[in-house]
Design an enzyme around this catalytic site. Sequence first.
Site, PDB file in Angstrom:
ATOM      1  N   LEU A  16       0.817  -1.215   0.000  1.00  0.00           N
ATOM      2  CA  LEU A  16       0.000   0.000   0.000  1.00  0.00           C
ATOM      3  C   LEU A  16       0.851   1.266   0.000  1.00  0.00           C
ATOM      4  CD1 LEU A  16      -2.745  -1.015   2.605  1.00  0.00           C
ATOM      5  CD2 LEU A  16      -2.912  -1.057   0.111  1.00  0.00           C
ATOM      6  N   GLY A  17       2.009   1.209   0.610  1.00  0.00           N
ATOM      7  CA  GLY A  17       2.865   2.381   0.675  1.00  0.00           C
ATOM      8  C   GLY A  17       4.256   2.015   1.143  1.00  0.00           C
ATOM      9  N   LYS A  18       5.204   2.917   0.857  1.00  0.00           N
ATOM     10  CA  LYS A  18       6.585   2.638   1.247  1.00  0.00           C
ATOM     11  C   LYS A  18       7.335   3.926   1.510  1.00  0.00           C
ATOM     12  CE  LYS A  18      10.697   0.014  -0.141  1.00  0.00           C
ATOM     13  NZ  LYS A  18      11.317  -0.853  -1.175  1.00  0.00           N
ATOM     14  N   THR A  24       3.881  -0.339   4.245  1.00  0.00           N
ATOM     15  CA  THR A  24       2.507  -0.601   4.631  1.00  0.00           C
ATOM     16  C   THR A  24       1.952  -1.616   3.645  1.00  0.00           C
ATOM     17  OG1 THR A  24       2.272   1.675   5.433  1.00  0.00           O
ATOM     18  CG2 THR A  24       0.250   0.411   5.103  1.00  0.00           C
ATOM     19  N   ASP A 139      -0.710  14.664  12.931  1.00  0.00           N
ATOM     20  CA  ASP A 139      -0.432  14.575  11.493  1.00  0.00           C
ATOM     21  C   ASP A 139      -1.736  14.460  10.693  1.00  0.00           C
ATOM     22  OD1 ASP A 139       1.212  14.619   9.291  1.00  0.00           O
ATOM     23  OD2 ASP A 139       1.583  12.457   9.293  1.00  0.00           O
TER      24      ASP A 139
END
Length: 441
Positions: A16-18, A24, A139
């Site tokens: 999903l993400g890096k 993720t 955040d």
Amino acid sequence: MVGEILCDRYQIERQLGKQAGRQTLLARDQNTQALVVIKLLTFSNDFEWDDLKLFEREAETLKTLSHPAIPRYLDYFELNTPAGKGFALVQSYIEAKSLQEYLSAGRTFTEAEVKQLAKALLEILTYLHSQKPPVIHRDIKPSNILLTNRSGNSIGQVYLVDFGSVQTLATQEGRTVTVVGTYGYMPPEQFGGRAVPASDLYSLGATLIALLTKMHPADLPQKDMRIEFEQFAKVSPAFANWLNWMTAPNLEHRLNTVHSALQALEQKKQLDNYPHSITPKKSLSTASLLWNSIWRSICIGGLAVTLYAIVYGTFTIPILGTLFGGFIGVILAFVLSLINGLLVAIVTRLFFFPPTNAKLHRQVISVLSTIICTSASLVYLQVSLPGVTLNSCTDSLFCYPKNSPYQNYILWVVAPAVIAGLSMGVSGKFIARWYERESKR
């Protein structure tokens, strides 16, 4: 890592993400067949111990939270594979797009939709900030807010994710705080390592501005550190004021609680540019409050009442009426001003000390001064001018043939009483503004 099984349970389906040292992943729990999100922290060359501290804090925080709009904590384990060592945090998967994805796809958000989003996110923050100790996200930005598809009149279900920067007020006391957040969405105090509940309100306000303008807050012009967004967004003046309060650079000028932010958002009219809640820098003494309330009331309200009495007397009976009106006006003004000054000081000292709700204070003082001083004037003038009644009129100074008893009563009693009360209401508001300014210094 697609197809790999972690901890003999979680089969990776896709990434999903890096980021540096972080990944993720979307995985399927082999025990429940449910989709889950796995956040990995690996010991890479650029690993820092602060990363591990934040990672562990996220896991510990999610353990304590239970809210339908926040991912659920499921598991936490050490990672030991040929690819590297580290830690894994498992949480529930939410099938929804982020606001950033919607923006990138070209979706626009109306003011009504942004208000719905604001209320939903403020409700989530109400839960977070009510924890003991309060949980500060630190955040909030479009990529960390998920939104499902529209459903009827609803904009969709809103979720707040990614607690990797989370902070509690307890962890700040006596410790070095890691500076985290995203430039453009971070309030000034967060750059110094200090985060308070109002810091999340700033980030939320900046996020809503990004939705309305379709621009990153850092790309918008600034004046005195305030985001100048009005010319890039079609919003009502009231909502623009609210966003300015949410993103005020100075903590003392910002809406400082979720409750005050919700209260301000739900109001149909914003009367000025001051926040509803202020943080006083000093508390005035009772003697100073009493003295200033009395002399300011006499100077402002007394002058107005006297001038009105003189004008009424002059138009009614030149010269004689002028003198008599001035005499009555001075007496009435002094008595009313003294009563008004005492009233303002007492009510302020009992209910608005310190002035944490400046706007409500001004409204209450203005209404009380107007009602009480109008009533007192009616009684005073009725007793002082016995010849002026509704039912009879004698051939006296206060009643002459060209006027009926009703006209004389309105001219000499009702009108001056109302004008005196309104004048004292204005006087009370001036005192309230002085009190607000002094408390901010």
